[in-house]
Design a protein around this motif. Sequence first.
Motif, mmCIF file in Angstrom:
data_model
loop_
_atom_site.group_PDB
_atom_site.id
_atom_site.type_symbol
_atom_site.label_atom_id
_atom_site.label_comp_id
_atom_site.label_asym_id
_atom_site.label_seq_id
_atom_site.Cartn_x
_atom_site.Cartn_y
_atom_site.Cartn_z
ATOM 1 N N ARG A 202 0.826 -1.209 0.000
ATOM 2 C CA ARG A 202 0.000 0.000 0.000
ATOM 3 C C ARG A 202 0.861 1.260 0.000
ATOM 4 N N ASP A 203 2.188 1.110 -0.161
ATOM 5 C CA ASP A 203 3.094 2.226 0.100
ATOM 6 C C ASP A 203 3.972 2.614 -1.082
ATOM 7 N N LEU A 204 3.674 2.130 -2.277
ATOM 8 C CA LEU A 204 4.554 2.388 -3.412
ATOM 9 C C LEU A 204 4.176 3.693 -4.113
ATOM 10 N N VAL A 205 4.995 4.709 -3.907
ATOM 11 C CA VAL A 205 4.807 6.014 -4.531
ATOM 12 C C VAL A 205 5.686 6.087 -5.781
ATOM 13 N N LEU A 206 5.107 6.523 -6.879
ATOM 14 C CA LEU A 206 5.812 6.575 -8.155
ATOM 15 C C LEU A 206 6.347 7.973 -8.428
ATOM 16 N N SER A 207 7.503 8.038 -9.043
ATOM 17 C CA SER A 207 7.991 9.296 -9.604
ATOM 18 C C SER A 207 7.414 9.455 -11.014
ATOM 19 N N GLY A 208 7.621 10.627 -11.594
ATOM 20 C CA GLY A 208 7.190 10.816 -12.974
ATOM 21 C C GLY A 208 7.905 9.876 -13.924
ATOM 22 N N ALA B 94 -5.588 4.121 -14.619
ATOM 23 C CA ALA B 94 -5.858 2.693 -14.498
ATOM 24 C C ALA B 94 -5.220 2.065 -13.263
ATOM 25 N N PHE B 95 -4.053 2.567 -12.843
ATOM 26 C CA PHE B 95 -3.276 1.841 -11.840
ATOM 27 C C PHE B 95 -2.856 2.664 -10.623
ATOM 28 N N CYS B 96 -3.187 3.931 -10.575
ATOM 29 C CA CYS B 96 -2.662 4.781 -9.507
ATOM 30 C C CYS B 96 -3.769 5.601 -8.847
ATOM 31 N N ARG B 97 -3.437 6.153 -7.709
ATOM 32 C CA ARG B 97 -4.279 7.139 -7.034
ATOM 33 C C ARG B 97 -3.457 8.399 -6.837
ATOM 34 N N GLU B 98 -3.942 9.518 -7.339
ATOM 35 C CA GLU B 98 -3.237 10.789 -7.162
ATOM 36 C C GLU B 98 -3.670 11.442 -5.850
ATOM 37 N N LEU C 178 0.698 3.776 -6.206
ATOM 38 C CA LEU C 178 0.272 2.614 -6.982
ATOM 39 C C LEU C 178 -0.891 1.945 -6.269
ATOM 40 N N ARG C 179 -2.008 1.791 -6.967
ATOM 41 C CA ARG C 179 -3.235 1.276 -6.366
ATOM 42 C C ARG C 179 -3.245 -0.249 -6.408
ATOM 43 N N PRO C 180 -3.444 -0.900 -5.267
ATOM 44 C CA PRO C 180 -3.474 -2.373 -5.273
ATOM 45 C C PRO C 180 -4.608 -2.913 -6.137
ATOM 46 N N SER C 181 -4.435 -4.124 -6.603
ATOM 47 C CA SER C 181 -5.477 -4.786 -7.364
ATOM 48 C C SER C 181 -6.706 -5.007 -6.487
ATOM 49 N N ALA C 182 -7.876 -4.652 -6.993
ATOM 50 C CA ALA C 182 -9.114 -4.871 -6.244
ATOM 51 C C ALA C 182 -9.400 -6.361 -6.076
ATOM 52 N N ARG C 183 -8.869 -7.160 -6.970
ATOM 53 C CA ARG C 183 -9.109 -8.605 -6.927
ATOM 54 C C ARG C 183 -8.209 -9.319 -5.928
ATOM 55 N N GLY D 166 -5.537 -7.580 -3.927
ATOM 56 C CA GLY D 166 -4.955 -6.760 -2.872
ATOM 57 C C GLY D 166 -3.456 -6.573 -3.023
ATOM 58 N N HIS D 167 -2.876 -7.168 -4.054
ATOM 59 C CA HIS D 167 -1.431 -7.071 -4.283
ATOM 60 C C HIS D 167 -1.133 -5.996 -5.322
ATOM 61 N N CYS D 168 0.138 -5.826 -5.634
ATOM 62 C CA CYS D 168 0.524 -4.931 -6.712
ATOM 63 C C CYS D 168 -0.281 -5.296 -7.962
ATOM 64 N N PRO D 169 -0.812 -4.309 -8.695
ATOM 65 C CA PRO D 169 -1.650 -4.641 -9.853
ATOM 66 C C PRO D 169 -0.894 -5.333 -10.977
ATOM 67 N N PHE D 170 0.431 -5.302 -10.925
ATOM 68 C CA PHE D 170 1.234 -5.938 -11.972
ATOM 69 C C PHE D 170 1.792 -7.294 -11.532
ATOM 70 N N PHE D 171 1.347 -7.776 -10.382
ATOM 71 C CA PHE D 171 1.826 -9.061 -9.857
ATOM 72 C C PHE D 171 0.815 -10.143 -10.212
ATOM 73 N N GLU D 172 1.213 -11.024 -11.105
ATOM 74 C CA GLU D 172 0.334 -12.117 -11.541
ATOM 75 C C GLU D 172 1.138 -13.404 -11.645
ATOM 76 N N ALA D 173 0.534 -14.505 -11.238
ATOM 77 C CA ALA D 173 1.156 -15.826 -11.320
ATOM 78 C C ALA D 173 2.544 -15.824 -10.665
#
Length: 227
Positions: free
Chosen positions: A40-46, A66-70, A83-88, A90-97
């Motif tokens: 829940r703590d990943l802040v992105l730079s530009g 699609a993937f962040c909260r400003e 970076l907004r966690p996956s609603a499905r 709860g993990h990073c939205p790019f973490f699959e399998a």
Amino acid sequence: MIEPGRRESESALGDCPRMGAGEPFDFVCAGCGACCRNRRDLVLSGYDLYRLARRLNLPPRLTADAFCREFLAPESCLPALLLRPSARTGHCPFFEANACTVHDARPLACALYPLGQAIDPATGQIEYYCQMPLCGSAVRDAPQTLQGYLDRSGVAARAGIDARWAVVCTAISQKLRDAGGWHNPRVKPAARRAARALYYDYTIRDDFYPQFTANTAALMELLDRML
């Protein structure tokens, strides 16, 4: 400056010892995905957003939608992206399998793990420190150094941009705070305009840094008029 990618306190990060480039560092990712789960703590730079946008072949604005909260950071008065966690899951939205689907364009905080990074906003000098990892393994067959880890993870190649990002963002923050911070009704629209220059007004066909330089130079002139 607080470590890019983590919403932690200055005092907590100050307890971590700094490391030199030639110091031994034998951490190797075990591929368990622990650092990708329940984040829940990943802040992105530009630059993080730009790299993700190029990887996904989407404009930065659509990638962020699609993937962040400003949000507007209360102390710095700067816009920021979380970076907004996956609603499905709860993990990073790019973490699959059990794998990162954007590994070649992963954010700085992910490439650094388990390292942290501190940047002097006056000089751009970068320091690294190690947080206690909850996973990984050690290399025993050959000496490994911090510099080698930074090279292999791609952190060293982007260090100049990350340092400049910190310096410029600090200058913008200072301008907004000198104008009275949130007590000044003009600061919020100025911060919203800063979000465009820092995160969104980029074409993924062109290199990031020249666009960042032009965007922020124009922004500083605009802020002088707005504030």
